[in-house]
Design an enzyme around this catalytic site. Structure first.
Site, PDB file in Angstrom:
ATOM      1  N   GLU A 163       0.924  -1.138   0.104  1.00  0.00           N
ATOM      2  CA  GLU A 163      -0.037   0.007   0.050  1.00  0.00           C
ATOM      3  C   GLU A 163       0.820   1.363  -0.023  1.00  0.00           C
ATOM      4  OE1 GLU A 163      -2.324  -3.042   2.729  1.00  0.00           O
ATOM      5  OE2 GLU A 163      -0.354  -2.604   2.020  1.00  0.00           O
TER       6      GLU A 163
ATOM      7  N   ALA B 263      10.161 -35.367 -10.624  1.00  0.00           N
ATOM      8  CA  ALA B 263      10.413 -35.586 -12.337  1.00  0.00           C
ATOM      9  C   ALA B 263      10.280 -36.874 -12.493  1.00  0.00           C
ATOM     10  CB  ALA B 263      11.711 -34.715 -12.684  1.00  0.00           C
TER      11      ALA B 263
ATOM     12  N   ARG C 104      12.968 -23.305  -6.158  1.00  0.00           N
ATOM     13  CA  ARG C 104      13.677 -23.217  -5.049  1.00  0.00           C
ATOM     14  C   ARG C 104      13.869 -21.787  -4.393  1.00  0.00           C
ATOM     15  NH1 ARG C 104      19.026 -26.958  -6.801  1.00  0.00           N
ATOM     16  NH2 ARG C 104      17.898 -28.880  -6.445  1.00  0.00           N
TER      17      ARG C 104
ATOM     18  N   THR D 251      18.984 -39.609  -0.998  1.00  0.00           N
ATOM     19  CA  THR D 251      19.315 -38.502  -1.905  1.00  0.00           C
ATOM     20  C   THR D 251      20.721 -37.867  -1.874  1.00  0.00           C
ATOM     21  OG1 THR D 251      17.081 -38.009  -2.443  1.00  0.00           O
ATOM     22  CG2 THR D 251      18.812 -36.348  -3.153  1.00  0.00           C
TER      23      THR D 251
ATOM     24  N   LEU E 189      21.512 -28.172  -4.153  1.00  0.00           N
ATOM     25  CA  LEU E 189      20.335 -27.574  -3.628  1.00  0.00           C
ATOM     26  C   LEU E 189      20.175 -26.215  -3.485  1.00  0.00           C
ATOM     27  CD1 LEU E 189      19.719 -29.998  -0.644  1.00  0.00           C
ATOM     28  CD2 LEU E 189      19.005 -30.261  -3.230  1.00  0.00           C
TER      29      LEU E 189
ATOM     30  N   GLU F 204      12.398 -31.998  -2.107  1.00  0.00           N
ATOM     31  CA  GLU F 204      12.971 -32.600  -3.337  1.00  0.00           C
ATOM     32  C   GLU F 204      13.642 -34.163  -3.091  1.00  0.00           C
ATOM     33  OE1 GLU F 204      15.429 -30.531  -5.948  1.00  0.00           O
ATOM     34  OE2 GLU F 204      14.592 -28.486  -4.992  1.00  0.00           O
TER      35      GLU F 204
ATOM     36  N   PRO G 167      11.509 -41.228  -3.138  1.00  0.00           N
ATOM     37  CA  PRO G 167      10.232 -41.761  -3.207  1.00  0.00           C
ATOM     38  C   PRO G 167       9.867 -42.105  -1.591  1.00  0.00           C
ATOM     39  CG  PRO G 167      11.282 -42.812  -4.966  1.00  0.00           C
ATOM     40  CD  PRO G 167      12.353 -41.801  -4.159  1.00  0.00           C
TER      41      PRO G 167
ATOM     42  N   ALA H  32       9.264 -38.700   0.194  1.00  0.00           N
ATOM     43  CA  ALA H  32       8.053 -38.223  -0.025  1.00  0.00           C
ATOM     44  C   ALA H  32       6.943 -38.960   0.530  1.00  0.00           C
ATOM     45  CB  ALA H  32       7.922 -38.118  -1.553  1.00  0.00           C
TER      46      ALA H  32
ATOM     47  N   ALA I 201       6.918 -40.666   3.335  1.00  0.00           N
ATOM     48  CA  ALA I 201       6.777 -39.934   4.935  1.00  0.00           C
ATOM     49  C   ALA I 201       6.085 -38.820   5.142  1.00  0.00           C
ATOM     50  CB  ALA I 201       8.405 -39.885   5.673  1.00  0.00           C
TER      51      ALA I 201
END
Length: 423
Positions: free
Chosen positions: A47, A148, A178, A190, A198, A349, A352, A355, A357
């Site tokens: 504003e 991906a 990111r 990973t 990263l 990132e 499997p 992800a 979890a």
């Protein structure tokens, strides 16, 4: 209002822990005379920028803003008072401010005789500000899971190779994600396999995210790892009692709750790690001792993990004991600690298993999938576990956007409201 929403989006990645906000000021005849957005935490609010651009032409005009004008004094003054001082006669805002300290701007404006309306394009304004709104309403960071894969859902081939599944355009877009998030999270698998960097690259003026490695036993992040360079801050999450790596910021977390009976859970096979990242980093073959090779699976029943040891090597004795429940770190505790450190948005990132979890913990708010026009037929799937054992437990998503990136397709979806069924 749609222009104000577009302005707000320019602040993504720069305003945390504050919201992104856009504002358009119209003069008394309805002509646009000022625009602005919140550009950085601690700086002028949207504003104020718009009023400065409008000058005296704001008097008697209308302010259109994506979030209810704040009503408190922090590092900057209250926007409600700035609008009154500028002589604004009408305010239209999209979303009410849910924070106890800042809310009340609309009431202040009405009490001063300003015509106030709210709700215009509220869904669009909520979407652009979803990370901040989630963090305020739930007390944890907003989580985006990114992956991906090929059209048949594989994140790597059967031999573990994955460089490259998606195109350069998709990999570049990941760096945008990111840059828009406060933290990027990966797991120990990973970290071992890919030695990822990263950091956000190729984004001008990007504020680097906090790099977080979930390394339960403290064996994956070793001296010389790429996440330990000075490109961005790094935090390693380990179990309580694990010795931290000297000189590395370390977060000690409890194990996930294991009170629930996990005996009914099925055994699962380990998904092989990919040979490379979609962020342009090269892969490193991982080595794991017997304990590290235990594959953790988070389940929806009490946050328990189920583990299976790998098949014995030829000539090795056959294990006499069945696989016992094993535990990973508490996902909710991790998110609570990150929130306490000012993290309002997380980009997941990991592979499997991590992800799964997060999905099982109910801690995924948005999914961004980069799909390549290719088929592999075998190899690890994008998601393992997640506490889902039957079709009725499927986590239903609402598709928000489908965008072509070179030959690939980027699909963005959010978790559907409870009770959503397949049509």
């Amino acid at each position: 209002m749609r222009r104000a929403v577009a302005l707000a989006a320019r602040g993504l990645g720069f305003t945390s822990p504050n919201p992104v906000v856009g504002c358009v000021v119209l003069d008394a005849t309805g002509e646009t005379v000022g625009e602005g957005y919140h550009q950085r935490a601690g700086g002028p609010h949207a504003e104020v920028h718009a009023l400065r651009a409008a000058g005296e032409r704001a008097r008697g005009g209308t302010a259109v803003v994506t979030l209810e004008p704040c009503n408190h004094t922090g590092r900057t003054g209250p926007c409600a008072q700035a609008l009154l001082d500028a002589g604004i006669a009408r305010v239209v805002y999209a979303v009410a401010d849910p924070t106890p300290d800042a809310t009340g701007g609309a009431a202040t404006l009405r009490a001063a005789g300003v015509d106030v309306e709210h709700g215009l394009l509220a869904d669009e304004a909520e979407t652009v500000n979803t990370a901040w709104l989630t963090s305020v309403r739930t007390g944890r960071p907003h989580v985006t899971w990114k992956y991906a894969a090929t059209l048949d859902g594989r994140v790597a081939a059967a031999d573990g190779s994955s460089r490259w599944i998606t195109s350069a355009a998709s990999r570049a877009d990941v760096h945008r994600l990111r840059a828009e998030c406060d933290a990027v999270v990966v797991g120990s698998g990973t970290q071992r396999a890919d030695d990822p960097h990263l950091a956000a690259r190729g984004i001008e003026g990007a504020a680097q995210p906090l790099r977080v490695v979930v390394d339960t036993h403290g064996t994956a992040v070793r001296p010389g790892a790429r996440v330990l360079d000075d490109a961005a801050p790094t935090l390693v999450a380990v179990a309580e009692g694990v010795e931290p790596l000297p000189g590395v910021a370390t977060l000690h977390l409890p194990y996930a709750d294991q009170n629930a009976d996990a005996e009914h859970l099925p055994y699962v096979e380990r998904a092989p790690r990919a040979g490379g990242n979609d962020d342009g980093t090269s892969a490193r073959p991982g080595t794991e001792d017997d304990e590290d090779r235990l594959e953790h699976r988070f389940t929806a029943s009490g946050g328990a993990y189920r583990a299976q040891r790998p098949a014995p090597r030829p000539g090795s004795p056959t294990p006499q004991q069945p696989a016992q429940p094993a535990r990973g770190l508490d996902i909710h505790a991790l998110l609570a600690e990150l929130h306490a450190r000012g993290v309002r948005s997380v980009l997941l990132e990991g592979g499997p298993t991590l992800a799964g979890a997060f999905v099982a913990a109910g801690a995924v708010d948005r999914v961004v999938g980069y799909l390549a026009p290719a088929l592999l037929g075998a190899g690890p799937a994008a998601l393992t576990g997640g506490g889902i054992t039957t079709i009725t437990e499927a986590l239903r998503l609402d598709v928000r956007e489908c965008v072509a990136l070179g030959p690939d397709l980027r699909i963005t979806a959010t978790v559907a409201a409870p009770g959503t069924k397949e049509h």
